[in-house]
Write an enzyme that holds these catalytic residues in place. Structure first.
Site, PDB file in Angstrom:
ATOM      1  N   ASN A  84       0.857  -1.187   0.000  1.00  0.00           N
ATOM      2  CA  ASN A  84       0.000   0.000   0.000  1.00  0.00           C
ATOM      3  C   ASN A  84       0.895   1.241   0.000  1.00  0.00           C
ATOM      4  O   ASN A  84       1.482   1.588   1.023  1.00  0.00           O
ATOM      5  CB  ASN A  84      -0.911  -0.022   1.231  1.00  0.00           C
ATOM      6  CG  ASN A  84      -1.849   1.171   1.278  1.00  0.00           C
ATOM      7  OD1 ASN A  84      -1.948   1.954   0.330  1.00  0.00           O
ATOM      8  ND2 ASN A  84      -2.549   1.321   2.392  1.00  0.00           N
ATOM      9  N   LYS A  86       0.010   4.260  -0.305  1.00  0.00           N
ATOM     10  CA  LYS A  86      -0.693   5.381   0.321  1.00  0.00           C
ATOM     11  C   LYS A  86      -0.535   6.667  -0.494  1.00  0.00           C
ATOM     12  O   LYS A  86      -0.509   6.623  -1.721  1.00  0.00           O
ATOM     13  CB  LYS A  86      -0.229   5.546   1.776  1.00  0.00           C
ATOM     14  CG  LYS A  86      -0.425   4.259   2.591  1.00  0.00           C
ATOM     15  CD  LYS A  86      -0.187   4.460   4.067  1.00  0.00           C
ATOM     16  CE  LYS A  86      -0.425   3.147   4.806  1.00  0.00           C
ATOM     17  NZ  LYS A  86      -0.284   3.305   6.266  1.00  0.00           N
ATOM     18  N   HIS A 168      -9.357   0.348   5.473  1.00  0.00           N
ATOM     19  CA  HIS A 168      -8.083   0.696   6.105  1.00  0.00           C
ATOM     20  C   HIS A 168      -8.331   1.671   7.250  1.00  0.00           C
ATOM     21  O   HIS A 168      -9.230   2.507   7.198  1.00  0.00           O
ATOM     22  CB  HIS A 168      -7.127   1.303   5.077  1.00  0.00           C
ATOM     23  CG  HIS A 168      -5.720   1.370   5.562  1.00  0.00           C
ATOM     24  ND1 HIS A 168      -5.275   2.382   6.392  1.00  0.00           N
ATOM     25  CD2 HIS A 168      -4.652   0.560   5.347  1.00  0.00           C
ATOM     26  CE1 HIS A 168      -3.995   2.180   6.666  1.00  0.00           C
ATOM     27  NE2 HIS A 168      -3.597   1.079   6.050  1.00  0.00           N
ATOM     28  N   GLU A 170      -6.985   4.300   8.205  1.00  0.00           N
ATOM     29  CA  GLU A 170      -6.947   5.730   7.879  1.00  0.00           C
ATOM     30  C   GLU A 170      -8.255   6.178   7.239  1.00  0.00           C
ATOM     31  O   GLU A 170      -8.658   7.330   7.394  1.00  0.00           O
ATOM     32  CB  GLU A 170      -5.740   6.007   6.971  1.00  0.00           C
ATOM     33  CG  GLU A 170      -4.421   5.854   7.708  1.00  0.00           C
ATOM     34  CD  GLU A 170      -3.272   5.384   6.835  1.00  0.00           C
ATOM     35  OE1 GLU A 170      -2.207   5.097   7.392  1.00  0.00           O
ATOM     36  OE2 GLU A 170      -3.457   5.275   5.595  1.00  0.00           O
ATOM     37  N   GLU A 238      -4.895  -5.498  10.676  1.00  0.00           N
ATOM     38  CA  GLU A 238      -3.922  -4.432  10.901  1.00  0.00           C
ATOM     39  C   GLU A 238      -4.243  -3.707  12.209  1.00  0.00           C
ATOM     40  O   GLU A 238      -5.107  -2.822  12.240  1.00  0.00           O
ATOM     41  CB  GLU A 238      -3.949  -3.431   9.746  1.00  0.00           C
ATOM     42  CG  GLU A 238      -3.514  -3.996   8.421  1.00  0.00           C
ATOM     43  CD  GLU A 238      -3.206  -2.882   7.424  1.00  0.00           C
ATOM     44  OE1 GLU A 238      -2.053  -2.775   6.997  1.00  0.00           O
ATOM     45  OE2 GLU A 238      -4.128  -2.112   7.102  1.00  0.00           O
ATOM     46  N   GLY A 244       2.427   2.254  10.871  1.00  0.00           N
ATOM     47  CA  GLY A 244       3.254   3.441  10.705  1.00  0.00           C
ATOM     48  C   GLY A 244       3.901   3.939  11.979  1.00  0.00           C
ATOM     49  O   GLY A 244       4.490   5.023  11.995  1.00  0.00           O
ATOM     50  N   SER A 284       3.577  -2.150  10.331  1.00  0.00           N
ATOM     51  CA  SER A 284       5.034  -2.002  10.430  1.00  0.00           C
ATOM     52  C   SER A 284       5.782  -3.279  10.051  1.00  0.00           C
ATOM     53  O   SER A 284       6.814  -3.609  10.633  1.00  0.00           O
ATOM     54  CB  SER A 284       5.431  -1.536  11.834  1.00  0.00           C
ATOM     55  OG  SER A 284       4.896  -0.247  12.106  1.00  0.00           O
TER      56      SER A 284
END
Length: 328
Positions: A84, A86, A168, A170, A238, A244, A284
């Site tokens: 991904n 992003k 996701h 985000e 996730e 991140g 990560s």
């Protein structure tokens, strides 16, 4: 016959030469410690209990074949790695990344997908080797039209996308998409022939409150209530606190949630779907930790963020499929 012992004080399962630790030091439940799933004082509630004994059963079956150096996949699907990208990259940096990917040696027995930013999808599709498929990072909930800023499934298919990422963290926690909206987006994508990487995962405060199972089950249910078929769905677990941040769930933490997800699918969808659906880990993941994570029986691959922007490192993560190969 392989020896088996279950210690109720530590919730540790020993089977032959294999050992699966579900919760360590359970006797210290008077402290504010968590299994990452439910509070330790409810260690043997229904949610945890069915996962514990399902894993025992699998390990007994594996032990019957003798001790091996590396475990196999619990599911039947092919190892899967998604990158991904992003909201990163420029025309030049993406051209460099594509060149790196084109020049890497990749194992045959792994499905590989990358998700560039929308504006670079055509550039990547026209220059990347066919071995790697293209995903979008999002799609609209229905057919295109007067929806400013959105991208439709039909448009994505028109430029050669095979996959899309939905759910996701985000999109959930920054953009504000809720479970039902995400489930409906995935349903529309699947009905139109676009495959879905369905993301789920808990925030740090939810893990610390022992709600990891509850959060993941609720998010899973939204997909299950909407998608007409699981044939073209990959689940990505996730944990939000690991995305991140440089923090990564331990192999045991990731494995115990993956076991729970597979058991939920078995109980709420079907045993066949539970077996064939790939459950990948994200948070990560990098070249340094992918091999140990890949050795876990219920981890069927990875969804990679920052490390997917480095061609050689992403290739090494894809090639971690070798950890799944049982020693002869």
């Amino acid at each position: 016959m392989a020896a088996m012992a279950i210690s109720s004080s530590s919730a540790t399962v020993h089977i032959g030469c294999r050992k699966s630790v579900f919760v360590s030091n359970a006797s210290s439940s008077v402290r504010s410690e968590f299994a990452g799933l439910r509070r330790l004082d409810s260690l043997f509630d229904k949610g945890t209990r069915h996962c514990l004994f399902a894993q025992v059963q699998r390990n007994v079956q594996a032990a019957g074949n003798g001790c091996r150096g590396v475990v196999t996949m619990a599911g039947t699907g092919k190892f899967f790695v998604g990158g991904n990208w992003k909201c990163n990259g420029t025309k030049d940096s993406i051209a460099k990344l594509v060149t790196e990917l084109n020049n890497t040696k990749l194992e045959d027995d792994v499905d590989i997908v990358v998700a560039p930013p929308f504006v670079y999808i055509d550039q990547v599709k026209s220059s990347l080797i066919d071995r790697i498929e293209i995903s979008a990072q999002n799609s609209w909930v229905g057919k295109g039209g007067a929806f400013t800023g959105e991208i439709s499934v039909e448009q994505l298919k028109d430029i050669g996308c095979k996959w899309v990422i939905h759910g996701h963290s985000e999109r959930r926690h920054v953009i504000g998409e809720d479970n039902q909206f995400i489930g409906k987006k995935s349903a529309y994508a699947v009905t139109q022939g676009l495959k879905v990487i369905a993301c789920i995962g808990e925030k740090l405060e939810e893990r610390e409150a022992g709600k990891t199972f509850d959060v993941c089950y609720e998010q899973l249910k939204a997909f299950a209530d909407n998608v007409p078929s699981w044939d073209d769905v990959v689940i990505a677990y996730e944990p939000v606190w690991a995305i991140g941040t440089g923090k990564v769930a331990s192999p045991q933490q990731a494995q115990e949630v993956h076991v729970a997800i597979r058991e939920w699918l078995s109980e709420n969808v079907s045993a066949e779907i539970a077996s064939q659906t790939r459950i990948i880990y994200g948070g990560s993941v990098n070249g340094g930790n992918c091999l140990e994570l890949a050795k876990q029986e219920d981890i069927d691959g990875f969804l990679v963020g920052g490390a997917s922007l480095k061609g050689p490192e992403f290739a090494s993560i894809c090639n971690s499929v070798t950890a799944k190969k049982v020693a002869a």
